[in-house]
Structure formats: structure tokens, C-alpha cells
Motif scaffolding. Structure first.
Motif, PDB file in Angstrom:
ATOM      1  N   ARG A   1      -1.077  -1.837   4.780  1.00  0.00           N
ATOM      2  CA  ARG A   1      -1.442  -1.978   3.366  1.00  0.00           C
ATOM      3  C   ARG A   1      -2.594  -1.029   3.011  1.00  0.00           C
ATOM      4  O   ARG A   1      -2.587  -0.370   1.973  1.00  0.00           O
ATOM      5  CB  ARG A   1      -1.845  -3.430   3.095  1.00  0.00           C
ATOM      6  N   GLU A   2      -3.551  -0.921   3.909  1.00  0.00           N
ATOM      7  CA  GLU A   2      -4.753  -0.130   3.632  1.00  0.00           C
ATOM      8  C   GLU A   2      -4.523   1.368   3.817  1.00  0.00           C
ATOM      9  O   GLU A   2      -5.084   2.167   3.067  1.00  0.00           O
ATOM     10  CB  GLU A   2      -5.884  -0.612   4.575  1.00  0.00           C
TER      11      GLU A   2
ATOM     12  N   LYS B   1       3.952  11.785   5.016  1.00  0.00           N
ATOM     13  CA  LYS B   1       3.484  11.495   3.651  1.00  0.00           C
ATOM     14  C   LYS B   1       2.811  10.140   3.591  1.00  0.00           C
ATOM     15  O   LYS B   1       3.181   9.213   4.319  1.00  0.00           O
ATOM     16  CB  LYS B   1       4.677  11.512   2.687  1.00  0.00           C
ATOM     17  N   LEU B   2       1.846  10.036   2.700  1.00  0.00           N
ATOM     18  CA  LEU B   2       1.111   8.783   2.519  1.00  0.00           C
ATOM     19  C   LEU B   2       1.573   8.150   1.202  1.00  0.00           C
ATOM     20  O   LEU B   2       1.202   8.621   0.123  1.00  0.00           O
ATOM     21  CB  LEU B   2      -0.392   9.089   2.466  1.00  0.00           C
ATOM     22  N   PRO B   3       2.370   7.070   1.252  1.00  0.00           N
ATOM     23  CA  PRO B   3       2.786   6.410   0.009  1.00  0.00           C
ATOM     24  C   PRO B   3       1.556   5.813  -0.691  1.00  0.00           C
ATOM     25  O   PRO B   3       0.587   5.449  -0.015  1.00  0.00           O
ATOM     26  CB  PRO B   3       3.718   5.284   0.482  1.00  0.00           C
ATOM     27  N   ASP B   4       1.587   5.723  -2.027  1.00  0.00           N
ATOM     28  CA  ASP B   4       0.400   5.166  -2.694  1.00  0.00           C
ATOM     29  C   ASP B   4       0.340   3.642  -2.498  1.00  0.00           C
ATOM     30  O   ASP B   4       1.269   3.032  -2.016  1.00  0.00           O
ATOM     31  CB  ASP B   4       0.337   5.580  -4.170  1.00  0.00           C
ATOM     32  N   ARG B   5      -0.810   3.076  -2.908  1.00  0.00           N
ATOM     33  CA  ARG B   5      -1.084   1.669  -2.610  1.00  0.00           C
ATOM     34  C   ARG B   5      -0.001   0.730  -3.172  1.00  0.00           C
ATOM     35  O   ARG B   5       0.457  -0.189  -2.496  1.00  0.00           O
ATOM     36  CB  ARG B   5      -2.463   1.302  -3.192  1.00  0.00           C
ATOM     37  N   GLU B   6       0.425   1.042  -4.400  1.00  0.00           N
ATOM     38  CA  GLU B   6       1.424   0.172  -5.042  1.00  0.00           C
ATOM     39  C   GLU B   6       2.744   0.199  -4.267  1.00  0.00           C
ATOM     40  O   GLU B   6       3.367  -0.840  -4.033  1.00  0.00           O
ATOM     41  CB  GLU B   6       1.646   0.711  -6.454  1.00  0.00           C
ATOM     42  N   GLU B   7       3.129   1.405  -3.850  1.00  0.00           N
ATOM     43  CA  GLU B   7       4.370   1.535  -3.071  1.00  0.00           C
ATOM     44  C   GLU B   7       4.257   0.815  -1.727  1.00  0.00           C
ATOM     45  O   GLU B   7       5.196   0.152  -1.276  1.00  0.00           O
ATOM     46  CB  GLU B   7       4.690   3.030  -2.859  1.00  0.00           C
ATOM     47  N   ARG B   8       3.095   0.911  -1.097  1.00  0.00           N
ATOM     48  CA  ARG B   8       2.907   0.257   0.207  1.00  0.00           C
ATOM     49  C   ARG B   8       3.074  -1.265   0.075  1.00  0.00           C
ATOM     50  O   ARG B   8       3.693  -1.920   0.913  1.00  0.00           O
ATOM     51  CB  ARG B   8       1.526   0.596   0.791  1.00  0.00           C
ATOM     52  N   GLU B   9       2.514  -1.803  -1.012  1.00  0.00           N
ATOM     53  CA  GLU B   9       2.618  -3.251  -1.248  1.00  0.00           C
ATOM     54  C   GLU B   9       4.088  -3.648  -1.435  1.00  0.00           C
ATOM     55  O   GLU B   9       4.563  -4.642  -0.872  1.00  0.00           O
ATOM     56  CB  GLU B   9       1.791  -3.594  -2.495  1.00  0.00           C
TER      57      GLU B   9
ATOM     58  N   LYS C   1       8.098   6.054   5.475  1.00  0.00           N
ATOM     59  CA  LYS C   1       7.059   5.444   4.634  1.00  0.00           C
ATOM     60  C   LYS C   1       5.798   5.139   5.443  1.00  0.00           C
ATOM     61  O   LYS C   1       4.920   4.411   4.999  1.00  0.00           O
ATOM     62  CB  LYS C   1       7.593   4.143   4.005  1.00  0.00           C
TER      63      LYS C   1
END
Ligand code: F0G
Length: 445
Positions: free
Chosen positions: A369-370, A17-25, A42
Motif C-alpha cells: 500500500r505504501e 512502474k510504480l502505480p499511484d496510491r489510489e491504484e494500489r488500494e 503492478k
């Protein structure tokens, strides 16, 4: 540049799964910007390591089902013993749970306070285990090893002149040949270089040990890059390599194509016996060495599978594909491509970030992050002022990711290259005394 066709089809899958940008941060903040602290759930594409992360074959899964878990004399051990004999030509091996267990035993047998060790470049756990008993380590690879250009087919070679010169003048306890040289970019050692190094060591009566964790990949390069061996089978090059050493150790988590395991052997029977004594103290009985029978079964099958030349062609081709594409989009990379990973060198592209602020770690964090891609820094964060390069290693687990996974990684790296000037450095807020990169905590500067 074509990607080699995967010489297998997929029978079992694991969703990613690819966590969204906010979750990655948020995940990065919680991990204190240490990628070893990120839960693998994650991570979308995990190129942190090729160690123990590969997919097993159906033959390995089948073998796991018939494992013998006896403490002494299990059937599974005799199967592994035979496989190691078939692989290396050595008939009295010692099982260990992973490479560093063998490193600790070797350190305790050969080394002492002030003992000198020479190598084409030791891996970080080997270095730490040797330094723990007071040894002093000198890396003496050939000079091309410290350049990025495609100027030598075997940048893992040891500098034979330096080797002989040091052995003549100084008392050296041990020489270690790491095949392939992981820290130096997964670069192979030529069989002829090993043979010469061994002859020099014999002359000065200094033992030579092979770190063989990627010896199948190394031997494939020998076949491809040294015309003398182009008609040899890889399995014979592997066996030939083991003739030119006084002992060897291997983490089965790499070319053993297993999730866990390793072995060591010392050709001097007395030293081998001492190693068995220490094994019982630290690891377990000599028929399992800290492994379950299931691990041993998987290892026995995987070790021999790693010699399959169609598999090796695909494996090394995949690393070459990733390396050359990363170069094409603008990053500096170690050339020629190595055996298990692409190595990006960031000193030029991220020249606005000083070494003290870990420019390669900055790219590694940015890959997460990206695009939730996990890679690892092999530079000043890992080696402090001893770092020769600011590398980011993109290690490819064996038989696990397909071409489109790699294309995704290349897209992420390309987007970062375009905005590289906006990347920022990091500083350490906590560091442990050994192998600091594993547990360090950092913050952005
Ligand atoms: N030697 C080399 C060249 C290695 O790359 C490793 C591990 C070891 C020894 C130690 O083996 O992990 O089984 O204890 N390398 C992994 C990596 C961890 O990510 O490159 P281990």
C-alpha cells in the motif's frame, strides 16, 4: 554499514512502474488482500521470493541457445549431469521441474501413514507433501533458532541431543536437514552439525536427506563463521556437505540460479531406481524430468556459477545490508542476517494486532500500500498455530536489484514504522485445505 558493490554490470533491463496510491488500494481490494494475487506488473520492487526470480548470466543465455530438446539422451542432460557431479560429487542424479516434485517422490519412497520425520525445520511445501501421505513432522532446531538475538552463528543447526533422544526412543522414518533453514530466517547449518547429525542417524539406521536448495549460501556461511573451514573453498565445502547424507534434493530456482529446475539423488541404488520410476510417471523421462532443454542448459551453468565466492560475498552482503538497516529504523529482525532474505518480526511493533488477525500480514500488505513493494508473511497466516514467529520475509532475487532499490524498500519500511500504530489486522474469508496462504482471501478488520 556499506552495501557491497554489485560484481556485474547490467546488459538487459526490464522497466518497472510504480502505480499511484489510489491504484494500489484498488489492486489490494481486488486481490482480496492476498499478495500472491497481485499482477507482478503492478509491483515496483518484488521481494516475494528469491525462487526462480533471479537474473541469468550471459553464459546462461548463451547456453540456452544451444539446448538439445530430444526426449531421450539429449546433449543438454549430459551437461547437467556433469555439472551436478562437479557440484555434489554424485553421478546418478534425477532431474525434476522444481523442488516440490522431488519432495513428492521422496515422500512416496520413504513415508507412510504415521511415519515420523525429524528436521531442523521443514519448508512449507515439503511439510505439506509429507503430511499428504500421513507423515508426522517434528521440527527440532537448536533453541537459539527461536530467538531473534545474535547469539549463535548457525541458528539453522538441528538439536543433536533431541535428535539422538528421539531416535533412541521412537521409530523415525526420515531426517531432513534444510540448508539454509528458510522458515527459520535463512539461517545456516554448520557443516560440523550436519556431520554429527549424520553419524547419529547412521547409528540408528535412519536415512538423512539434505534439502540443498540454498547450499551454496550455506557453505559460504560455513567458511565465514566456522574458523575450521576458513581456508576451504566454498565449492569444496558444498561437496563435503553432500558426503554426509543418504540423499538430497535441490530446487534449482534458488542457488541453481535458474528460473526453473531441480534434482534429487538417493545413494541407495534401489531407492534411486524407484525414484526414476516415479519420475517417469509424474514428471517426464529421466533425461529431462519436466524441464525443457533450455531450462536444463541454464541450470547446468547457473549451478556452478553459484559457487563463485565474489558473487556469494555480494549476495550475503546485500541481505546483511537490508537486515541491519531495517533494524536501525526500529523493526525487530532475525539476527545474525541469513542467506537470502531479511526477516522482520512484528510481534512487538504491531502488538495491538492479535495473532488471529495476522500482524505480519498487516505489515506485508502495508509495504504494498505504501510503496508497491511485495514481501511475504511467514507467520500465523502461513503456519496457523504452529507459527513460532510473526515474520515478514523480504527475499532478495539473485543479481536483480541494486542498492538504490534496497534503499527504496528501507524508506518505505521506515515510513510504515513511524505510523505503525495505525495498521490494522485482517481476517480470512476463504481458505483452501493445504498451504492456505497461497489462495486465501482476506478482509481488513
Ligand atoms: N525447500 C526449501 C527450503 C524452499 O525454500 C523451497 C521453496 C522448496 C524446498 C521447494 O522448492 O519452490 O522449487 O518447489 N521455496 C520458495 C520460497 C518457494 O519462496 O522460499 P520449489
Amino acid at each position: 554499514m556499506r552495501h557491497p558493490v554489485e560484481p556485474f554490470r547490467i546488459k538487459t533491463v526490464e522497466r518497472i512502474k510504480l502505480p499511484d496510491r489510489e491504484e494500489r488500494e484498488k489492486i489490494l481490494r481486488e486481490a482480496k488482500y492476498n499478495l500472491f494475487k497481485i499482477p507482478s506488473e503492478k509491483v515496483f520492487i518484488d521481494l516475494l521470493t528469491d525462487s526462480g526470480t533471479g537474473a541469468l548470466s550471459q553464459e546462461q543465455w548463451g547456453a540456452i541457445m544451444v539446448a538439445d530438446e530430444a526426449y531421450a539422451g539429449p546433449r543438454s542432460w549430459f551437461k547437467l549431469k556433469d555439472a551436478i557431479y562437479e557440484f555434489s560429487g554424485f553421478d546418478d542424479p534425477i532431474p525434476v521441474h522444481q523442488g516440490r516434485a522431488a519432495e513428492k517422490i521422496i515422500a512416496s519412497i520413504y513415508l507412510y501413514e504415521g511415519a515420523k520425520v525429524l528436521s531442523n525445520t521443514l519448508f512449507d511445501t515439503t511439510r505439506a507433501n509429507f503430511e499428504k501421505v500421513g507423515a508426522i513432522i517434528y521440527d527440532i532446531p537448536i533453541k537459539e533458532a527461536y530467538t531473534l538475538e545474535e547469539n549463535h552463528p548457525f541458528k539453522g543447526n538441528i538439536d543433536l541431543e533431541k535428535l539422538e533422544d528421539i531416535l533412541r526412543r521412537e521409530n523415525v522414518a526420515l531426517v531432513v536437514m534444510v540448508m539454509t533453514n528458510n522458515t527459520g530466517g535463512g539461517q545456516p547449518v554448520d557443516l560440523d552439525n550436519l556431520i554429527s547429525a549424520y553419524e547419529i542417524c547412521k547409528r540408528y539406521n535412519v536415512p538423512l536427506i539434505i534439502d540443498a536448495c540454498r547450499i551454496s549460501e550455506n557453505s559460504y556461511f560455513v567458511k565465514k563463521r566456522n574458523p575450521k573451514y576458513s581456508n576451504w573453498e566454498v565449492k569444496d565445502i558444498i561437496k563435503e556437505s553432500f558426503k554426509y547424507c543418504d540423499g538430497a534434493f535441490m530446487s534449482a530456482k534458488k542457488d541453481g540460479l535458474s528460473n526453473m529446475g531441480g534434482f534429487l539423488f538417493l545413494k541407495d541404488p534401489e531407492k534411486n531406481l524407484r525414484a526414476k520410476e516415479l519420475l517417469i510417471l509424474w514428471e517426464g523421462f529421466i533425461h529431462y524430468g519436466g524441464l525443457s532443454g533450455r531450462d536444463i542448459e541454464s541450470f547446468a551453468v547457473g549451478l556452478l556459477e553459484s559457487r563463485d565466492e565474489r558473487y556469494l560475498e555480494y549476495r550475503v552482503g546485500q541481505v546483511e545490508y537490508l537486515t541491519r538497516k531495517l533494524k536501525e529504523i526500529g523493526w525487530d529482525v532475525m539476527l545474525p542476517p541469513g542467506g537470502h532474505a531479511a526477516y522482520v518480526e512484528v510481534s512487538r511493533a504491531l502488538k495491538h494486532i492479535p495473532k488471529e488477525n495476522f500482524p505480519a500480514h498487516s505489515l506485508a500488505v502495508e509495504m504494498y500500500r505504501e510503496g508497491a513493494v511485495r514481501v511475504v508473511e511467514v507467520g500465523s497466516l502461513m503456519f496457523k498455530d504452529k507459527a513460532k514467529f510473526e515474520f515478514v520475509r523480504f527475499a532478495i532475487p539473485r543479481r536483480t536489484y541494486t542498492q538504490s532499490h534496497l534503499d527504496y524498500v528501507i524508506d518505505v519500511a521506515a515510513r510504515i514504522y513511524e505510523k505503525r500504530e495505525s495498521l490494522r489486522g485482517y481476517k480470512i474469508i476463504y481458505e483452501p485445505p493445504y498451504l492456505r496462504h497461497f489462495l486465501a482471501e482476506l478482509e481488513m478488520v
